[in-house]
Enzyme design. Structure first.
Site, PDB file in Angstrom:
ATOM      1  N   PHE A  47       1.654  -3.678   3.860  1.00  0.00           N
ATOM      2  CA  PHE A  47       1.999  -4.996   4.378  1.00  0.00           C
ATOM      3  C   PHE A  47       3.486  -5.263   4.136  1.00  0.00           C
ATOM      4  O   PHE A  47       4.039  -4.909   3.098  1.00  0.00           O
ATOM      5  CB  PHE A  47       1.190  -6.083   3.661  1.00  0.00           C
ATOM      6  CG  PHE A  47      -0.255  -6.176   4.075  1.00  0.00           C
ATOM      7  CD1 PHE A  47      -0.766  -5.410   5.102  1.00  0.00           C
ATOM      8  CD2 PHE A  47      -1.101  -7.050   3.428  1.00  0.00           C
ATOM      9  CE1 PHE A  47      -2.099  -5.510   5.485  1.00  0.00           C
ATOM     10  CE2 PHE A  47      -2.438  -7.164   3.789  1.00  0.00           C
ATOM     11  CZ  PHE A  47      -2.942  -6.395   4.817  1.00  0.00           C
TER      12      PHE A  47
ATOM     13  N   HIS B  49      -9.773   2.024   0.339  1.00  0.00           N
ATOM     14  CA  HIS B  49      -8.321   1.823   0.302  1.00  0.00           C
ATOM     15  C   HIS B  49      -7.931   1.299  -1.076  1.00  0.00           C
ATOM     16  O   HIS B  49      -8.241   0.160  -1.432  1.00  0.00           O
ATOM     17  CB  HIS B  49      -7.922   0.833   1.385  1.00  0.00           C
ATOM     18  CG  HIS B  49      -6.449   0.737   1.609  1.00  0.00           C
ATOM     19  ND1 HIS B  49      -5.526   1.387   0.820  1.00  0.00           N
ATOM     20  CD2 HIS B  49      -5.723   0.044   2.538  1.00  0.00           C
ATOM     21  CE1 HIS B  49      -4.313   1.110   1.242  1.00  0.00           C
ATOM     22  NE2 HIS B  49      -4.408   0.302   2.288  1.00  0.00           N
TER      23      HIS B  49
ATOM     24  N   LYS C  11      -9.309   8.010   2.930  1.00  0.00           N
ATOM     25  CA  LYS C  11      -9.790   6.651   2.685  1.00  0.00           C
ATOM     26  C   LYS C  11     -11.207   6.443   3.217  1.00  0.00           C
ATOM     27  O   LYS C  11     -11.887   5.493   2.818  1.00  0.00           O
ATOM     28  CB  LYS C  11      -8.851   5.627   3.325  1.00  0.00           C
ATOM     29  CG  LYS C  11      -7.514   5.460   2.620  1.00  0.00           C
ATOM     30  CD  LYS C  11      -6.705   4.340   3.255  1.00  0.00           C
ATOM     31  CE  LYS C  11      -5.354   4.166   2.604  1.00  0.00           C
ATOM     32  NZ  LYS C  11      -4.401   5.259   2.953  1.00  0.00           N
TER      33      LYS C  11
ATOM     34  N   CYS D  76       0.801  -1.219   0.000  1.00  0.00           N
ATOM     35  CA  CYS D  76       0.000   0.000   0.000  1.00  0.00           C
ATOM     36  C   CYS D  76       0.836   1.274   0.000  1.00  0.00           C
ATOM     37  O   CYS D  76       0.292   2.375  -0.113  1.00  0.00           O
ATOM     38  CB  CYS D  76      -0.949  -0.008   1.194  1.00  0.00           C
ATOM     39  SG  CYS D  76      -1.981  -1.480   1.223  1.00  0.00           S
TER      40      CYS D  76
ATOM     41  N   HIS E  87      -2.524   7.620   6.771  1.00  0.00           N
ATOM     42  CA  HIS E  87      -2.816   6.326   6.146  1.00  0.00           C
ATOM     43  C   HIS E  87      -4.235   5.908   6.514  1.00  0.00           C
ATOM     44  O   HIS E  87      -4.992   5.485   5.646  1.00  0.00           O
ATOM     45  CB  HIS E  87      -1.780   5.294   6.598  1.00  0.00           C
ATOM     46  CG  HIS E  87      -1.905   3.979   5.940  1.00  0.00           C
ATOM     47  ND1 HIS E  87      -1.833   3.819   4.574  1.00  0.00           N
ATOM     48  CD2 HIS E  87      -2.109   2.722   6.448  1.00  0.00           C
ATOM     49  CE1 HIS E  87      -1.977   2.536   4.254  1.00  0.00           C
ATOM     50  NE2 HIS E  87      -2.153   1.859   5.380  1.00  0.00           N
TER      51      HIS E  87
ATOM     52  N   GLU F  50      -0.773   5.016  14.254  1.00  0.00           N
ATOM     53  CA  GLU F  50      -0.443   6.221  13.499  1.00  0.00           C
ATOM     54  C   GLU F  50      -0.650   7.472  14.346  1.00  0.00           C
ATOM     55  O   GLU F  50       0.136   8.425  14.264  1.00  0.00           O
ATOM     56  CB  GLU F  50      -1.264   6.297  12.219  1.00  0.00           C
ATOM     57  CG  GLU F  50      -0.794   7.396  11.279  1.00  0.00           C
ATOM     58  CD  GLU F  50      -1.407   7.314   9.893  1.00  0.00           C
ATOM     59  OE1 GLU F  50      -0.949   8.060   9.007  1.00  0.00           O
ATOM     60  OE2 GLU F  50      -2.353   6.511   9.685  1.00  0.00           O
TER      61      GLU F  50
END
Length: 418
Positions: free
Chosen positions: A404, A341, A336, A164, A304, A315
């Site tokens: 990831f 996403h 998002k 991502c 994010h 975060e």
């Protein structure tokens, strides 16, 4: 060696909020959700039966049938976003040195639709019979190849793949090539199209997706206590990064300047972010150092913010560690919550949104937060720009993407000043 400056002179996007950059930006500012029931396959038996799909898309509106057949859906999105960005940049390509124009375009996964189709159509009794375009359609680098071939751009050309964080990595690489003088212009961005049986099924098996099937449009709810996973999105975005003197010489309009990027690794877990946000903290500090900026020079952080229980908390912890008391003067938002996403394309879409926030002095919201729906681990004194866009001066914005494997990437953009 004196580093050159890089500015953004063109933007293009195709997202669940609109098939152009202006439509997408309008949806972001208005706080529109792009989520709805999945239409690309029968999701009746899946734990998650909704996603943020691109609406009303027909590749034949943008390219001829022969070209369209050579491309997976993700590459269609890449070409559409690139076409808009090139047009928006207003370059006279007949006068440009195409040896010095590059394309760095990301995908986290690549042609998953084409892979699924070929496997489904394979008949073991008859023997292997595959489409001759099968391999070129599925590989993650092919979008960059298609864009370069369409325009004859012969500069640096490759894909970045870091889950991502992929398209923020693409922007980072483009920025560095330009400031090192290795290119005049680079199209940087990403595209993704994973709303397919294996895409949704795979993420469901990981328990990564929201299962709020009764209310898809409110399912992506970053920083709310009731968040239960991310909502899959699709689409793409493209930024035209240009060396400053080259842009000024041709009289280009300039959206913003890219001042720095940062990269880091969590080195912690296959899919989960570090609970204390150590990698997220490091990547933001690296971006600030690269930009030669102090934390209090940032006004907006496009996080994010995927709407996962652990990721959102880590975060926030990282932001508090990096920005200290200035964190409470920031606007923070998770776009998002509206786009879903977009995986490998997320960074490009969110960088474009951050650029327009800087350009227009308005911060898109984090939608779907209800009063009283609070997580004890999150400091709600922070301004998450809940539910409604906010007008304010945005001198500079920082955009985060985490993937990831523990891949982290951040980019900083600020108002252009000569």
């Amino acid at each position: 060696m004196e580093l050159k400056r890089a500015v953004v002179t063109g933007l293009g996007a195709i997202t669940p909020l609109g098939n152009t950059m202006p439509e997408t930006w309008d949806g972001l500012v208005r706080g529109v959700s792009g989520a709805g029931p999945i239409t690309q396959f029968d999701a009746t038996k899946f734990k998650t039966r909704f996603a943020c799909e691109v609406k009303g898309f027909d590749p034949l509106q943008y390219m001829d049938r022969k070209e369209a057949r050579k491309c997976d859906r993700y590459a269609h999105f890449a070409l559409v976003a690139a076409d808009e960005a090139v047009a928006d940049a207003g370059m006279d390509l007949e006068k440009e040195n195409k040896d010095r124009i590059g394309v760095i375009f990301a995908a986290g996964i690549g042609g998953i639709h084409s892979f699924e189709d070929e496997v489904r159509n394979y008949n073991a009794d008859v023997g292997p019979k595959f489409n001759p375009f099968f391999i070129p359609k599925i590989i993650a680098d092919i979008a960059a190849g298609h864009i370069s071939m369409k325009y004859g751009f012969r500069g640096p050309n490759f894909a970045t793949v870091s889950a991502c964080a992929s398209s923020t990595n693409a922007i980072s690489d483009a920025f560095n090539y330009i400031r090192l003088g290795k290119a005049d212009v680079i199209l940087a961005g990403g595209a993704e199209a994973t709303i397919a049986i294996v895409g949704v099924g795979g993420f469901n098996a990981m328990n990564a997706l929201s299962t709020r099937n009764d209310s898809p449009e409110t399912a992506s709810r970053p920083f709310s206590a009731s968040r239960d996973g991310f909502v899959m999105g699709e689409g793409g975005a493209c930024l035209v990064l240009e060396e400053l003197e080259h842009a000024l010489a041709r009289g280009a309009k300039i959206y913003a300047e890219v001042t720095g990027t940062g990269l880091s690794a969590d080195a912690y877990h296959l899919t989960a972010s570090h609970p204390d946000g150590l990698g997220a903290k490091l990547v933001m500090l690296n971006a600030l150092e690269d930009a030669g900026m102090k934390p209090d020079e940032i006004d907006y952080v496009n996080v994010h913010g995927t709407s996962t229980p652990v990721g959102d908390i880590s975060e926030v912890r990282a932001i508090l560690d990096v920005f200290g008391e200035h964190a409470y003067r920031l606007n923070i938002s998770a776009t998002k919550s509206m786009t879903g996403h977009l995986l490998g394309a997320a960074g490009a879409v969110e960088a474009a949104a951050s650029i327009l926030a800087v350009k227009n002095d308005i911060v898109p919201p984090t939608i779907n937060h209800a009063d009283g729906d609070e997580d004890k681990e999150i400091d709600y004194r922070l301004n998450f720009t809940f539910n409604t866009a906010q007008k304010r001066e945005v001198r500079a914005a920082l955009s985060n993407t985490f993937g990831f494997g523990g891949h982290n990437a951040s980019v900083i953009v600020r108002k252009f000043e000569k």
